[in-house]
Design an enzyme around this catalytic site. Structure first.
Site, short mmCIF file in Angstrom:
data_model
loop_
_atom_site.label_atom_id
_atom_site.label_comp_id
_atom_site.label_asym_id
_atom_site.label_seq_id
_atom_site.Cartn_x
_atom_site.Cartn_y
_atom_site.Cartn_z
NE ARG A 1 17.20 10.93 -4.23
CZ ARG A 1 18.28 10.67 -4.98
NH1 ARG A 1 18.67 9.43 -5.19
NH2 ARG A 1 19.00 11.65 -5.50
CD GLU B 1 19.60 7.27 1.39
OE1 GLU B 1 19.47 6.10 1.03
OE2 GLU B 1 19.92 8.18 0.60
CG HIS C 1 22.29 6.92 -2.00
ND1 HIS C 1 21.25 7.72 -1.62
CD2 HIS C 1 22.47 7.13 -3.32
CE1 HIS C 1 20.82 8.41 -2.68
NE2 HIS C 1 21.56 8.06 -3.73
P1 NAD Z 1 14.85 10.46 -15.40
O1 NAD Z 1 14.31 11.79 -15.06
O2 NAD Z 1 15.63 10.30 -16.64
O3 NAD Z 1 13.65 9.40 -15.47
C1 NAD Z 1 12.63 9.36 -14.55
C2 NAD Z 1 11.41 8.81 -15.26
O4 NAD Z 1 10.39 8.63 -14.28
C3 NAD Z 1 10.85 9.73 -16.33
O5 NAD Z 1 10.68 9.02 -17.55
C4 NAD Z 1 9.50 10.18 -15.77
O6 NAD Z 1 8.53 10.38 -16.77
C5 NAD Z 1 9.16 9.00 -14.89
N1 NAD Z 1 8.20 9.28 -13.83
C6 NAD Z 1 8.05 10.39 -13.07
N2 NAD Z 1 7.04 10.21 -12.20
C7 NAD Z 1 6.56 8.97 -12.41
C8 NAD Z 1 5.51 8.21 -11.82
N3 NAD Z 1 4.75 8.70 -10.84
N4 NAD Z 1 5.29 6.96 -12.28
C9 NAD Z 1 6.02 6.47 -13.30
N5 NAD Z 1 7.01 7.16 -13.93
C10 NAD Z 1 7.27 8.39 -13.47
O7 NAD Z 1 15.67 10.00 -14.13
P2 NAD Z 1 16.82 8.90 -14.08
O8 NAD Z 1 18.12 9.50 -14.47
O9 NAD Z 1 16.36 7.67 -14.75
O10 NAD Z 1 16.91 8.66 -12.49
C11 NAD Z 1 15.82 8.14 -11.76
C12 NAD Z 1 16.06 8.40 -10.29
O11 NAD Z 1 17.17 7.62 -9.87
C13 NAD Z 1 16.48 9.84 -9.95
O12 NAD Z 1 15.38 10.67 -9.78
C14 NAD Z 1 17.27 9.68 -8.69
O13 NAD Z 1 16.42 9.90 -7.59
C15 NAD Z 1 17.73 8.22 -8.72
N6 NAD Z 1 19.18 8.09 -8.74
C16 NAD Z 1 19.78 7.33 -7.78
C17 NAD Z 1 21.15 7.17 -7.78
C18 NAD Z 1 21.84 6.33 -6.74
O14 NAD Z 1 23.07 6.45 -6.55
N7 NAD Z 1 21.16 5.43 -6.07
C19 NAD Z 1 21.92 7.80 -8.76
C20 NAD Z 1 21.28 8.55 -9.74
C21 NAD Z 1 19.90 8.68 -9.72
#
Ligand code: NAD
Length: 363
Positions: free
Chosen positions: A256, A285, A324
């Protein structure tokens, strides 16, 4: 909603007998925003029986909302504010065609006891592949190289890249996407370090080591972000953190935009502290996508400044910015729509799934 199955042909007798059950069936008013053109008919087929409206535009581009809406479907580019939730008095469910849900005012939804259902795991490999693409492209200056040839300049001077072999890659967030990226990196002879607020030591067998955030900053040649945008992760990467990083670090963000302070990243690039950045997301964005938002919503100086910084990042020679689009593969889209349809069907059956307003179930 009641689903009916029968193996014998339907007779007039069956129809008369079933009429009382069918008349109880509620045809919900479903309004979807940000639907991909090629997925509209799929949504219509799968939600047949409901009163469905599916449009490509974002919710704020509508001159008026359908106040009858009972199920609201959105993509990440639609901001579901408290004002919008209030304007939909019959709203029973919000479904988002995404993993992230920071575009929805959860507090306002909770206040009305409206579940907000997301798609937790549609694109772990898809987004990880995009992050890897950005790493590979930056390491070989692929974008300027291709651009140059297209402009009829067939010359490699000034396009010197670097080998990934022997480099250290820092992954922040070892959830679904982060761990897939770690797996993909295994074939590249790199050292992988990772940080997560909830480290799962058993994952280390996949070929990485958990370290502190400071170690990630100090040792990594490339840092890739895979954490959600939360109040605690807003501007996770600011000037202070960039100063702690190795000089010439590359930063990848497919999570994000709000995780990185755009102004700090511009500073890093301008001073050479950051050698390059691969960004699929930007802090402003929403404005870049629809610049008219600068005039239609309350804008403060800080938002306008962020937008200016994001435009500098887009134009910067050391960045690759994608719109994105990390989620956008044929297979991932199919999964997004299937899980969303299932979220709606589960809700109809009183079994709300993937409701992010509820604490996660303990496994
Ligand atoms: P997820 O929930 O499986 O994993 C997120 C991880 O981050 C978890 O292990 C959590 O413990 C960790 N976390 C939370 N806060 C933290 C911090 N302060 N420091 C370190 N680690 C921390 O999520 P995911 O499926 O891996 O997705 C991650 C992010 O990717 C989503 O939240 C979303 O915003 C983004 N995303 C972007 C797109 C895109 O098209 N660009 C698509 C899907 C997801």
């Amino acid at each position: 909603m009641t689903y009916l199955f029968w193996s014998t042909p339907i007779s007039w007798y069956n129809i008369i007998a079933l009429t009382p059950i069918m008349s109880k069936t509620k045809h919900l008013v479903c309004t979807f925003y940000g639907v991909m053109p090629d997925m509209k008919s799929y949504l219509k087929t799968k939600l047949r029986g409901h009163r469905l409206t599916a449009v490509e535009t974002t919710i704020d581009k509508q001159s008026c909302l359908n106040a009858e809406t009972e199920i609201l479907g959105v993509f990440v580019d639609s901001q579901v504010t408290a004002k919008i939730i209030t304007a939909l008095p019959k709203l029973k469910l919000i479904v988002t065609l995404s993993t992230g849900y920071d575009h929805i005012d959860l507090a306002a939804a909770k206040k009305r006891k409206i579940p907000v259902c997301n798609v937790p795991t549609y694109g772990e490999n898809t987004v990880a592949q995009h992050a890897l693409s950005l790493i590979l492209a930056l390491s070989r200056k692929l974008f300027p190289a291709v651009k140059r040839v297209k402009e009829s300049v067939y010359d490699y001077h000034g396009l010197k890249g670097f080998d990934l072999k022997g480099r250290t890659i820092g992954i922040i967030g070892t959830g679904h996407i982060g761990i897939h990226l770690i797996e993909m990196l295994q074939g590249l002879s790199v050292t992988v370090l990772a940080f997560d607020v909830f480290p799962n030591k058993s994952l280390e067998k996949k070929g990485f080591k958990y370290v502190t955030l400071n170690e990630i900053y100090k040792k990594s040649d490339i840092i890739s972000l895979h954490v959600p945008l939360l109040p605690s992760t807003h501007h996770l990467i600011d000037k202070k953190e960039i100063k702690k990083m190795k000089k010439g670090v590359y930063i990848i963000n497919t999570a994000r935009g709000g995780l990185i302070n755009s102004e700090a990243l511009v500073w890093g690039l301008e001073t050479g502290q950051v050698a390059g950045a691969g960004l699929d997301v930007l802090e402003s964005e929403d404005i870049i996508e629809s610049p008219e938002r600068l005039f239609t919503q309350t804008m403060n100086a800080s938002r306008i400044k962020t937008n200016l910084m994001d435009n500098i990042l887009i134009d910067h020679p050391a960045t690759i910015v994608t719109p994105h689009s990390a989620f956008n593969s044929t297979e991932a889209l199919q999964r997004i729509y299937d899980v969303t349809i299932n979220n709606i069907k589960s809700f109809e059956n009183g079994l709300t799934e993937n409701d992010v307003t509820k604490p996660p179930k303990k496994s």
